[in-house]
Design a protein around this motif. Structure first.
Motif, PDB file in Angstrom:
ATOM      1  N   VAL A 147      19.283  43.477   3.546  1.00 58.10           N
ATOM      2  CA  VAL A 147      20.865  44.107   2.342  1.00 58.10           C
ATOM      3  C   VAL A 147      20.417  43.508   1.393  1.00 58.10           C
ATOM      4  O   VAL A 147      21.153  43.618   0.388  1.00 58.10           O
ATOM      5  N   SER A 148      20.756  41.933   1.001  1.00 56.93           N
ATOM      6  CA  SER A 148      20.875  41.578   0.496  1.00 56.93           C
ATOM      7  C   SER A 148      19.310  40.989  -0.625  1.00 56.93           C
ATOM      8  O   SER A 148      19.477  40.463  -1.326  1.00 56.93           O
ATOM      9  N   THR A 149      18.659  41.905   0.632  1.00 62.17           N
ATOM     10  CA  THR A 149      16.821  42.148  -0.700  1.00 62.17           C
ATOM     11  C   THR A 149      17.011  43.037  -1.452  1.00 62.17           C
ATOM     12  O   THR A 149      17.049  43.158  -2.574  1.00 62.17           O
ATOM     13  N   ALA A 197      22.386  52.059  -3.611  1.00 65.20           N
ATOM     14  CA  ALA A 197      22.513  50.100  -3.589  1.00 65.20           C
ATOM     15  C   ALA A 197      23.729  49.317  -3.644  1.00 65.20           C
ATOM     16  O   ALA A 197      23.999  48.190  -3.082  1.00 65.20           O
ATOM     17  N   ILE A 198      24.168  50.023  -4.581  1.00 66.96           N
ATOM     18  CA  ILE A 198      25.723  49.326  -4.090  1.00 66.96           C
ATOM     19  C   ILE A 198      26.801  49.362  -3.401  1.00 66.96           C
ATOM     20  O   ILE A 198      27.185  48.360  -3.099  1.00 66.96           O
ATOM     21  N   VAL A 199      26.837  50.520  -2.884  1.00 67.53           N
ATOM     22  CA  VAL A 199      27.753  51.299  -1.242  1.00 67.53           C
ATOM     23  C   VAL A 199      27.004  49.934  -0.387  1.00 67.53           C
ATOM     24  O   VAL A 199      27.536  49.132   0.964  1.00 67.53           O
ATOM     25  N   MET A 200      25.459  49.545  -0.232  1.00 70.17           N
ATOM     26  CA  MET A 200      24.578  49.047   0.912  1.00 70.17           C
ATOM     27  C   MET A 200      24.948  47.519   0.400  1.00 70.17           C
ATOM     28  O   MET A 200      25.600  47.561   1.466  1.00 70.17           O
ATOM     29  N   LEU A 201      25.284  47.474  -0.652  1.00 70.16           N
ATOM     30  CA  LEU A 201      25.312  45.879  -1.416  1.00 70.16           C
ATOM     31  C   LEU A 201      27.647  45.409  -0.283  1.00 70.16           C
ATOM     32  O   LEU A 201      27.743  44.328   0.124  1.00 70.16           O
ATOM     33  N   VAL A 202      28.322  46.495  -0.412  1.00 63.81           N
ATOM     34  CA  VAL A 202      29.343  45.641  -0.094  1.00 63.81           C
ATOM     35  C   VAL A 202      29.869  46.837   0.982  1.00 63.81           C
ATOM     36  O   VAL A 202      30.381  45.011   1.436  1.00 63.81           O
ATOM     37  N   ARG A 445      16.092  52.077  13.485  1.00 64.60           N
ATOM     38  CA  ARG A 445      16.900  52.222  14.576  1.00 64.60           C
ATOM     39  C   ARG A 445      18.306  52.280  14.099  1.00 64.60           C
ATOM     40  O   ARG A 445      19.897  52.622  13.577  1.00 64.60           O
ATOM     41  N   TYR A 446      19.020  50.905  14.440  1.00 66.76           N
ATOM     42  CA  TYR A 446      19.786  50.195  14.144  1.00 66.76           C
ATOM     43  C   TYR A 446      20.300  50.432  12.802  1.00 66.76           C
ATOM     44  O   TYR A 446      21.268  50.453  12.208  1.00 66.76           O
ATOM     45  N   LYS A 447      19.519  50.032  11.695  1.00 68.31           N
ATOM     46  CA  LYS A 447      19.292  49.592   9.967  1.00 68.31           C
ATOM     47  C   LYS A 447      19.913  51.239   9.703  1.00 68.31           C
ATOM     48  O   LYS A 447      20.508  51.494   9.124  1.00 68.31           O
ATOM     49  N   LEU A 448      18.973  52.656  10.518  1.00 67.40           N
ATOM     50  CA  LEU A 448      19.232  54.047   9.308  1.00 67.40           C
ATOM     51  C   LEU A 448      20.957  54.090  10.087  1.00 67.40           C
ATOM     52  O   LEU A 448      21.196  54.857   9.158  1.00 67.40           O
ATOM     53  N   LYS A 449      21.403  53.341  11.558  1.00 66.34           N
ATOM     54  CA  LYS A 449      22.953  53.916  11.519  1.00 66.34           C
ATOM     55  C   LYS A 449      23.912  53.740  10.349  1.00 66.34           C
ATOM     56  O   LYS A 449      24.634  54.196  10.161  1.00 66.34           O
ATOM     57  N   ILE A 450      23.642  52.525   9.848  1.00 66.69           N
ATOM     58  CA  ILE A 450      24.217  51.719   8.722  1.00 66.69           C
ATOM     59  C   ILE A 450      24.050  52.393   7.934  1.00 66.69           C
ATOM     60  O   ILE A 450      24.693  52.812   6.982  1.00 66.69           O
ATOM     61  N   CYS A 451      22.497  53.004   7.606  1.00 64.22           N
ATOM     62  CA  CYS A 451      22.839  52.784   5.981  1.00 64.22           C
ATOM     63  C   CYS A 451      22.977  54.473   6.007  1.00 64.22           C
ATOM     64  O   CYS A 451      23.010  54.941   4.778  1.00 64.22           O
ATOM     65  N   ALA A 452      22.859  55.106   6.907  1.00 61.19           N
ATOM     66  CA  ALA A 452      23.176  56.595   6.535  1.00 61.19           C
ATOM     67  C   ALA A 452      24.997  57.081   6.767  1.00 61.19           C
ATOM     68  O   ALA A 452      25.221  57.259   5.314  1.00 61.19           O
ATOM     69  N   VAL A 453      25.592  56.123   6.233  1.00 62.52           N
ATOM     70  CA  VAL A 453      26.660  55.956   5.958  1.00 62.52           C
ATOM     71  C   VAL A 453      26.724  55.722   4.795  1.00 62.52           C
ATOM     72  O   VAL A 453      27.321  56.378   4.060  1.00 62.52           O
ATOM     73  N   GLY A 454      26.006  54.260   4.493  1.00 68.17           N
ATOM     74  CA  GLY A 454      25.599  54.733   2.839  1.00 68.17           C
ATOM     75  C   GLY A 454      25.245  55.588   1.960  1.00 68.17           C
ATOM     76  O   GLY A 454      25.628  56.258   0.756  1.00 68.17           O
ATOM     77  N   ALA A 455      24.112  56.264   2.804  1.00 66.83           N
ATOM     78  CA  ALA A 455      23.648  56.959   1.822  1.00 66.83           C
ATOM     79  C   ALA A 455      24.866  58.637   2.025  1.00 66.83           C
ATOM     80  O   ALA A 455      24.572  59.145   1.127  1.00 66.83           O
ATOM     81  N   GLY A 456      26.397  58.792   3.123  1.00 68.14           N
ATOM     82  CA  GLY A 456      26.814  59.389   2.653  1.00 68.14           C
ATOM     83  C   GLY A 456      27.987  59.769   1.980  1.00 68.14           C
ATOM     84  O   GLY A 456      27.823  59.930   1.072  1.00 68.14           O
ATOM     85  N   ILE A 457      28.432  58.126   1.951  1.00 69.45           N
ATOM     86  CA  ILE A 457      29.171  57.808   0.741  1.00 69.45           C
ATOM     87  C   ILE A 457      29.065  57.928  -0.540  1.00 69.45           C
ATOM     88  O   ILE A 457      28.956  58.501  -1.672  1.00 69.45           O
ATOM     89  N   ALA A 458      27.005  57.264  -0.913  1.00 65.68           N
ATOM     90  CA  ALA A 458      26.511  57.902  -2.361  1.00 65.68           C
ATOM     91  C   ALA A 458      26.279  59.725  -2.593  1.00 65.68           C
ATOM     92  O   ALA A 458      26.564  59.826  -3.647  1.00 65.68           O
ATOM     93  N   VAL A 459      26.578  60.529  -1.730  1.00 68.93           N
ATOM     94  CA  VAL A 459      26.098  61.934  -2.346  1.00 68.93           C
ATOM     95  C   VAL A 459      27.347  61.752  -2.460  1.00 68.93           C
ATOM     96  O   VAL A 459      27.104  62.727  -3.847  1.00 68.93           O
TER      97      VAL A 459
END
Length: 470
Positions: A147-149, A197-202, A445-459
């Motif tokens: 995520v920092s990359t 990217a901004i949401v995932m950074l936070v 799969r572990y990352k997808l669970k977290i990133c799905a939340v970020g994607a929903g917020i982004a939408v």
């Protein structure tokens, strides 16, 4: 017959998802497009080659290609010089806690932000060695590294391997639709709208400094699931173990590149008639300046390494090796440019205007583009490929519906970021899992669970912001 313009895109997306690689799909899509323009085997093949030659004849395209290769060469020289290894070892002596270890991952960012794989390959082995005496989840450490990359490099406007590629895609759309905005200016504005990217950074920062610790799975289970990574991991560690620790060999070239790029961009903007400091950055020829900056940096870096008794043969070899590492991206970019030409000749813009552009509300376009791009990027595992595929569609929809161009471009880049973070086919995910000895699918799969939340917020943000920008 404008609907025929969709066939190349369908081929590219479908074949990429099926084969898990984008290059074959691009080649076949371009070839089929050429055959649709000139309906004969020989004529269509000649037309396909003609599109590629036309792409390579464009001066701006050559600048981008040269920048990518030279930048890759600079990365190769810095890798073998041992700069980041020296810095990481120095600061590693001061790490004595889990939070300190995760903080180290973020602290190395100013020295490793130029390219994702460069960053992961450099800090991964160091972080892994520091984890041995700590009870910390490998998945949490890996997520922090990724995520920092992926969520930071894509938000930086200069001195990364992404910039030239991203600006070139925007420039292609600007020229095609005669948009009265500077491509680099659109790119800069789009950074503000890369909401994923901004949401995932936070989220990444919160998980690093405020979330509770996660329990690691048993060592026996992890070892059993990682036998397939042994060969890859051994190769990575063997290469890095031969590198000498010399942090100045990274710090000096890095600041040279940043300083020269910013100075030359300002100087070029002033020469083009800019009156203010900030106006100069929008008026400058960013494509040429990036090429000039990396070229001068390469020369000065080579001289600096010679003074520090770095082997000339070693530097030259790794310059070529580093440049060749980006050849896949260069070839991909050439084919994307050519595909854009062929689909335009088939009437892609007219088809979008007459169909989707006639009934889709403008404020929904950024959100729709992000969702579509995120799906594609997850299945093909390539942010570069996703941007190349989705950008023509996004620009066409934005122009036909009156949606914000920078907002839509930001959504395209955000969709590629989603795949880079979550896809089990992505280079970053594969490399991180290999270095930290984690089962690839489990980690993805572990990352997808977290990133799905970020994607929903982004939408949700794209819908809200899009409503006010139309």
């Amino acid at each position: 017959m404008d609907w025929l313009s969709l066939i190349p895109f369908v081929i590219v997306i479908g074949l990429s998802i099926w084969l898990k690689k984008i290059l074959p799909g691009l080649v076949l899509g371009l070839l089929v497009g050429g055959l649709l323009v000139e309906f004969s085997v020989l004529g269509g093949t000649q037309k396909t080659v003609d599109y590629i030659v036309t792409t390579l004849s464009d001066a701006n395209n050559i600048k981008i290609i040269a920048f990518l290769y030279l930048f890759g060469g600079l990365i190769g020289m810095m890798q073998i010089s041992g700069g980041i290894k020296g810095f990481s070892e120095w600061i590693g002596d001061k790490i004595d806690s889990q939070r300190g270890l995760l903080s180290l991952v973020w602290l190395t960012l100013p020295f490793t932000f130029m390219m994702p794989m460069f960053r992961i390959m450099m800090i991964g082995p160091v972080v892994k060695s520091l984890m041995k005496d700590m009870s910390i989840s490998k998945r949490k450490v890996g997520f922090t590294m990724d995520v920092s990359t992926s969520s930071v490099i894509v938000l930086l406007p200069v001195a990364t391997a992404f910039v030239g590629f991203m600006v070139s895609l925007v420039e292609s759309g600007v020229q095609k639709y005669n948009i009265g905005m500077d491509p680099y200016q659109i790119f800069l504005l789009s950074i503000l709208f890369n909401f994923f990217a901004i949401v995932m950074l936070v989220i990444g920062l919160i998980r690093t400094f405020w979330s509770s610790s996660e329990k690691e799975r048993s060592k026996k289970q992890t070892d059993e699931e990682n036998n397939g990574h042994d060969y890859h991991r051994a190769g990575i560690e063997k290469e890095l173990s031969t590198v000498k620790s010399q942090p100045w060999n990274l710090i000096v070239p890095l600041f040279l590149l940043l300083g020269l790029t910013l100075f030359l961009l300002w100087q070029d903007g002033v020469a083009n008639g800019a009156d203010t400091f900030f106006e100069a950055f929008s008026e400058g020829d960013a494509t040429f300046v990036m090429l000039l900056g990396v070229f001068v940096t390469l020369i000065l870096t080579f001289v600096f390494y010679m003074i520090r008794r770095q082997s000339m043969e070693e530097s030259i070899y790794h310059f070529y090796d580093g440049g060749n590492q980006l050849m896949q991206a260069i070839i991909l970019l050439i084919l994307v440019w050519a595909l854009s030409l062929v689909t335009e000749d088939l009437g892609f813009s007219q088809f979008i205007n007459a169909t989707l552009g006639s009934f889709l509300p403008g404020f929904t376009i950024p959100a729709i583009v992000f969702i579509l791009g995120a799906i594609v990027s997850y299945f093909i595992g390539s942010s570069w490929g996703t941007w190349g595929i989705i950008m023509p569609l996004g620009m066409a929809l934005a122009v036909s519906t009156g949606a914000s161009i920078p907002l839509t471009v930001g959504a395209v880049f955000a969709s590629g970021s989603f795949g880079a973070m979550t896809s089990p086919l992505g280079d970053t995910t594969i490399t991180t899992a290999s270095i930290l000895e984690m089962p690839l699918v489990d980690y993805a799969r572990y990352k997808l669970k977290i990133c799905a939340v970020g994607a929903g917020i982004a939408v949700a943000i794209y819908l809200a912001v899009g409503f006010f920008f139309v």
